[in-house]
Write an enzyme that holds these catalytic residues in place. Sequence first.
Site, mmCIF file in Angstrom:
data_model
loop_
_atom_site.group_PDB
_atom_site.id
_atom_site.type_symbol
_atom_site.label_atom_id
_atom_site.label_comp_id
_atom_site.label_asym_id
_atom_site.label_seq_id
_atom_site.Cartn_x
_atom_site.Cartn_y
_atom_site.Cartn_z
ATOM 1 N N ARG A 76 37.136 -8.960 -69.237
ATOM 2 C CA ARG A 76 36.216 -7.988 -68.429
ATOM 3 C C ARG A 76 34.710 -8.026 -69.716
ATOM 4 N NH1 ARG A 76 31.888 -4.706 -70.544
ATOM 5 N NH2 ARG A 76 31.903 -3.815 -68.980
ATOM 6 N N HIS A 136 29.190 -9.981 -70.223
ATOM 7 C CA HIS A 136 27.929 -10.752 -70.782
ATOM 8 C C HIS A 136 27.855 -11.942 -71.096
ATOM 9 C CE1 HIS A 136 28.261 -6.600 -72.942
ATOM 10 N NE2 HIS A 136 29.915 -7.029 -72.787
#
Length: 112
Positions: free
Chosen positions: A76, A81
């Site tokens: 995730r 990011h």
Amino acid sequence: MYDNIAFNLHALVDAIEKIELYSKDFDDADKFYHDQKSFDASMMQFVVIGEIISRLDEKFKSSHSEIPWQKIKDFRNIIAHDYFGIDADEIWDIINNKLLPLKNDINGLLEK
């Protein structure tokens, strides 16, 4: 099972089923990747999965270590990011080879 844990496990299954729905009409990673709506919707559900896992009780996760909770949560973080560095083939492999076993494991926990 605690109601909160069961709620989160059901939410995990729901997110997995959404990814299955969004990806089912594609034959390969390239076609899936180039359908922006389906790909982006699936990526959002992977983020949701990671968020749900972060809400699960650590004791619960430790007692069910057959599920790679931290690895899923780390995935995730990669999506959130480093979105533009995502490998479509890796995503396709996860969808086709890892989501169903995860869904089955979670459904197994819900049946207990």
